[in-house]
Design a protein around this motif. Structure first.
Motif, short mmCIF file in Angstrom:
data_model
loop_
_atom_site.label_atom_id
_atom_site.label_comp_id
_atom_site.label_asym_id
_atom_site.label_seq_id
_atom_site.Cartn_x
_atom_site.Cartn_y
_atom_site.Cartn_z
N MET A 87 0.86 -1.19 0.00
CA MET A 87 0.00 0.00 0.00
C MET A 87 0.89 1.23 0.00
N ASN A 88 1.10 1.80 -1.18
CA ASN A 88 1.95 2.99 -1.26
C ASN A 88 1.11 4.26 -1.08
N LYS A 89 1.77 5.38 -0.89
CA LYS A 89 1.13 6.68 -0.66
C LYS A 89 0.31 6.65 0.64
N TYR A 90 0.78 5.84 1.58
CA TYR A 90 0.09 5.73 2.86
C TYR A 90 0.08 7.09 3.57
N GLY A 129 1.57 -3.21 -11.11
CA GLY A 129 0.64 -2.22 -10.58
C GLY A 129 0.07 -1.37 -11.70
N VAL A 130 -1.04 -0.71 -11.43
CA VAL A 130 -1.61 0.21 -12.42
C VAL A 130 -0.71 1.45 -12.50
N PRO A 131 -0.85 2.27 -13.56
CA PRO A 131 0.04 3.43 -13.67
C PRO A 131 -0.11 4.39 -12.49
N ASN A 132 0.97 5.08 -12.21
CA ASN A 132 1.01 6.19 -11.25
C ASN A 132 0.96 5.79 -9.78
N VAL A 133 1.10 4.50 -9.48
CA VAL A 133 1.09 4.10 -8.06
C VAL A 133 2.47 4.26 -7.42
N SER A 176 8.01 3.85 -10.65
CA SER A 176 9.26 4.53 -11.04
C SER A 176 9.96 5.08 -9.81
N THR A 177 9.19 5.62 -8.88
CA THR A 177 9.77 6.13 -7.64
C THR A 177 10.50 5.01 -6.92
N PHE A 178 9.85 3.87 -6.85
CA PHE A 178 10.40 2.70 -6.20
C PHE A 178 11.75 2.31 -6.82
N GLY A 234 6.97 10.64 -13.11
CA GLY A 234 6.10 11.78 -13.37
C GLY A 234 4.68 11.41 -13.09
N ASN A 235 3.86 12.44 -13.08
CA ASN A 235 2.46 12.19 -12.83
C ASN A 235 1.75 11.84 -14.13
N THR A 236 2.43 11.14 -14.99
CA THR A 236 1.87 10.80 -16.30
C THR A 236 1.71 9.29 -16.37
N PRO A 237 0.48 8.80 -16.53
CA PRO A 237 0.32 7.35 -16.59
C PRO A 237 1.15 6.74 -17.70
N GLY A 238 1.66 5.58 -17.45
CA GLY A 238 2.34 4.83 -18.51
C GLY A 238 3.76 5.28 -18.79
N VAL A 239 4.41 5.92 -17.82
CA VAL A 239 5.77 6.38 -18.07
C VAL A 239 6.76 5.22 -18.15
N THR A 240 6.59 4.25 -17.25
CA THR A 240 7.51 3.11 -17.25
C THR A 240 7.19 2.21 -18.44
N LYS A 241 8.14 2.06 -19.37
CA LYS A 241 7.78 1.30 -20.58
C LYS A 241 8.43 -0.08 -20.63
#
Ligand code: GTP
Length: 275
Positions: free
Chosen positions: A54-57, A114-118, A121-123, A136-143
């Motif tokens: 559970m991220n963004k706790y 995970g779904v985008p933006n969770v 990339s930060t991890f 970024g706050n852009t869905p689908g950045v990790t390709k």
């Protein structure tokens, strides 16, 4: 983009790589503990150890999110909570995650999904200590799909954020837009903002008071966004608030957790929970 080709490719790649991992780390947004679950994974991951993170706790309503954590634990999941922006990722993996990954090969191997933006990339970036993927706050950045070596004992396979549009009803879509997993067009952005407004009005009314001038009407979302725009100085000729700038900023601020701690769902909201 609603269902880009790379999501299809990512699903195929995840399926292929599943054969060589011992555990699945599913990253969730703690503000939408059910909507952000990629629950189609369930059929794929049947025989794997599942660890929900559970991220963004830090920006969730902990009391509400804990109800989900209890439920998932009852169903047999390992559940961990974190704020990946400040957590020491290496220690988190070594001390909290590793013990739940079975050792079937010469090292422990897990796949992260995970779904985008969770926060994938930060991890990965915070773990590697350099900008290896775009955050970024852009869905689908990790390709791409890439292996991350944590230490001699643990390896993690990173995967792109994927969505399951065929499974989403209106309410799930609104929540996924609210947490930034889906970008959407003008119509869906309006839907999501109206949904967030109604949800805050019922569940966290004081948050709305704090983001417009005192005495502003909170009768309807459109009027509210105009007031919100004015407070932010997004003003059109004639002194009227700029609805579009107001709406987009409202959505962004909500997603960044600026209004206050929010969780958008409770287990009681659902007649049937598929987990
Ligand atoms: P995709 O590449 O689209 O799959 O997204 P992602 O899952 O890789 O998400 P990313 O790491 O780009 O993070 C999305 C946003 O969430 C960024 O603005 C991060 O700074 C923010 N974020 C990540 N983890 C946390 C957290 O624990 N708390 C808070 N408040 N924000 C976070």
């Amino acid at each position: 983009m609603w269902y880009p080709g790379h999501i299809k490719k990512a699903k195929e790649s995840i399926k292929k790589n599943l054969k060589i991992v011992d555990a699945v780390l599913e990253l969730l947004d703690a503000r939408a503990p059910y909507a952000s679950r990629a629950y189609e994974y369930e059929s794929l991951f049947r025989n794997k150890q599942k660890i929900l993170i559970m991220n963004k706790y830090d920006i969730c309503d902990q009391e509400k999110t804990e109800k989900w954590i209890d439920l998932y634990k009852e169903k047999g999941y390992v559940v961990l909570k974190t704020n990946l922006k400040s957590e020491n990722i290496k220690k988190f993996l070594e001390n909290k995650v590793a013990k739940h990954i079975p050792l079937n090969y010469k090292e422990k191997r897990a796949i992260i999904v995970g779904v985008p933006n969770v926060g994938k990339s930060t991890f990965i970036n915070r773990f590697k200590g350099k900008k290896s993927t775009t955050i970024g706050n852009t869905p689908g950045v990790t390709k791409g799909v890439q292996w991350i070596t944590v230490n001699k004992e643990i390896k993690i396979l990173d995967t792109p954020g994927i969505l399951f549009p065929e499974l989403y009803n209106k309410s799930i879509k609104n929540k996924l837009m609210a947490i930034g997993s889906i970008k959407g067009d003008d119509v869906t952005k309006d839907d999501a903002v109206f949904y967030i407004f109604d949800y805050l009005k019922v569940n966290y009314p004081h948050y709305l008071d704090n983001i417009v001038e005192k005495g502003s009407s909170k009768e309807n979302a459109y009027e509210f966004i105009l007031e919100f725009a004015k407070k932010r100085n997004f003003i059109k000729k004639g002194g009227i608030g700029d609805y579009y700038r107001g709406r987009n900023t409202f959505l962004k601020d909500f997603n960044d957790g600026i209004f206050g701690r929010v969780t958008l769902e409770s287990p009681e909201d659902y007649e049937q929970i598929k987990i």
